[in-house]
Write a protein that holds these residues in place. Sequence first.
Motif, PDB file in Angstrom:
ATOM      1  N   THR A 139       0.824  -1.212   0.000  1.00 45.04           N
ATOM      2  CA  THR A 139       0.000   0.000   0.000  1.00 45.04           C
ATOM      3  C   THR A 139       0.854   1.256   0.000  1.00 45.04           C
ATOM      4  O   THR A 139       0.443   2.299  -0.521  1.00 45.04           O
ATOM      5  N   ALA A 174       1.502   2.728  -3.472  1.00 45.17           N
ATOM      6  CA  ALA A 174       0.420   3.460  -4.134  1.00 45.17           C
ATOM      7  C   ALA A 174      -0.455   4.110  -3.071  1.00 45.17           C
ATOM      8  O   ALA A 174      -1.605   3.708  -2.860  1.00 45.17           O
ATOM      9  N   PRO A 175       0.066   5.130  -2.369  1.00 49.03           N
ATOM     10  CA  PRO A 175      -0.682   5.729  -1.257  1.00 49.03           C
ATOM     11  C   PRO A 175      -1.995   6.368  -1.662  1.00 49.03           C
ATOM     12  O   PRO A 175      -2.893   6.521  -0.833  1.00 49.03           O
ATOM     13  N   ASP A 176      -2.123   6.722  -2.943  1.00 48.26           N
ATOM     14  CA  ASP A 176      -3.376   7.313  -3.420  1.00 48.26           C
ATOM     15  C   ASP A 176      -4.379   6.251  -3.845  1.00 48.26           C
ATOM     16  O   ASP A 176      -5.529   6.560  -4.153  1.00 48.26           O
ATOM     17  N   ARG A 177      -3.944   4.974  -3.878  1.00 51.15           N
ATOM     18  CA  ARG A 177      -4.831   3.875  -4.293  1.00 51.15           C
ATOM     19  C   ARG A 177      -4.666   2.678  -3.360  1.00 51.15           C
ATOM     20  O   ARG A 177      -4.347   1.574  -3.803  1.00 51.15           O
ATOM     21  N   PRO A 178      -4.847   2.863  -2.063  1.00 47.60           N
ATOM     22  CA  PRO A 178      -4.614   1.758  -1.136  1.00 47.60           C
ATOM     23  C   PRO A 178      -5.580   0.586  -1.333  1.00 47.60           C
ATOM     24  O   PRO A 178      -5.221  -0.573  -1.144  1.00 47.60           O
ATOM     25  N   GLN A 200      -6.893  -0.456  -4.184  1.00 46.79           N
ATOM     26  CA  GLN A 200      -6.445  -1.249  -5.317  1.00 46.79           C
ATOM     27  C   GLN A 200      -5.217  -2.080  -4.953  1.00 46.79           C
ATOM     28  O   GLN A 200      -5.084  -3.231  -5.376  1.00 46.79           O
TER      29      GLN A 200
END
Length: 419
Positions: free
Chosen positions: A349, A352-356, A358
């Motif tokens: 995670t 991709a901190p803006d898409r945890p 996903q």
Amino acid sequence: MTRHSGRGGLTSVGIPAGFAWGYVGLLLFMIGDGVETSFLSRLFFDLGFSQSQVGAAFTVYGVTAAVGAYLAGALSDLWGPRKVMALGATIWLLLHLAMLVIALPTRNYWLLVAAYGLRGFGYPLFAYGFMIWLIAGSLKERLNTALGWFWCSFTAGYPVIGSLLAASFLPALHPVGLLWLSWFLVASGAATALFLLRDSTGRSPLRTSGGGSFKDILLGGIIVMVKVPAVGRGAIARIINTASQFGLWVFFPIFFTEKLGFTIGEWATLLSIMMGANMAAVIAVGVISDCWSWRKATALFGGVFCAAACLILYYAPVNSPGNYPVAVLAVAIYGIALAGYVALPPMMTAQAPDRPGQAMSAYTLGAGASAAVGPLIGTLFIGSIGIQGVVWIYAALHLASAFLCLSIRSPGDERPALA
């Protein structure tokens, strides 16, 4: 959205208010699901199916489990976690009943593959549906503790207590009787969670308006692995994490009872010891990971230690056949080693901190896929290189995962990770 903030009682130990019965239901469900772990492959073998056929049946189960794990997130967004859990429980109960009433009595291999294989959708939809409900309805500052209790309940049932039940009641109930017991346990767990869980968050879809199409939600976990390759590498490492575990759970009950002289009850107890050691080690490895480095700890304790533990699990009992204390030590070492990957979810995670969400879909896909990949490796190679060769493949994969983990940057790293 309901965010409980009550203090005292269960909330003081990190169990969110309103979720207590959900944990109880999960525990009962996973005990029922885990009862069969120590003996089902042996039962299929005793019905006259070959090891390759047994492995193929478990591979189908693993594939459906992988799909179910991945769909849990997308369907929770669309329907709400409670409906996802209800769907998972219904699939499990109906197909388990079909296996008991039709497939096993007729010894029809293809009916068995269909009933057992498709049942694999059941537990991930139920368990991961609850996990997503927990994430949506818990206070953020206590979420890791809440998830810790989730994994404790999950693992305590599957396979620790489930295998202990099998070891205790196998002589009296025999395999089919235990499979009926598992049906009632799963039904009890599903009813407990679905009717007594008080939090309201999961009773409606989690996706807000404008949150993307069904296609976007469904493919988000795949897309993030392409756009953020480190997440993809983490998903591969997650597959390797428990591929050996699921593979050995299929082939070792036969190996330990046919070649090493242990009873199926003794193997069931060994399996409980294995995962009991794993539960104890998870906390310690988590502390080490936080104090040192997520990626380095995962590479060392997960990749390298698991590779060595696979070989110990095979060679120690082989060189001391029938020696139960040696077998206990070997399974405990392997269980401890499996805990080495505990930092993998936050590692993924963090990429991709803006898409945890996903990134977590990619993680659960890897978790589910391992249930297929592990048995598949054995199915493909056990006939040509034997169980010894299969164990070496598992060990090599764990070693490869060490390099994958080192290639993923984790928070606090002073220097860039490998390319």
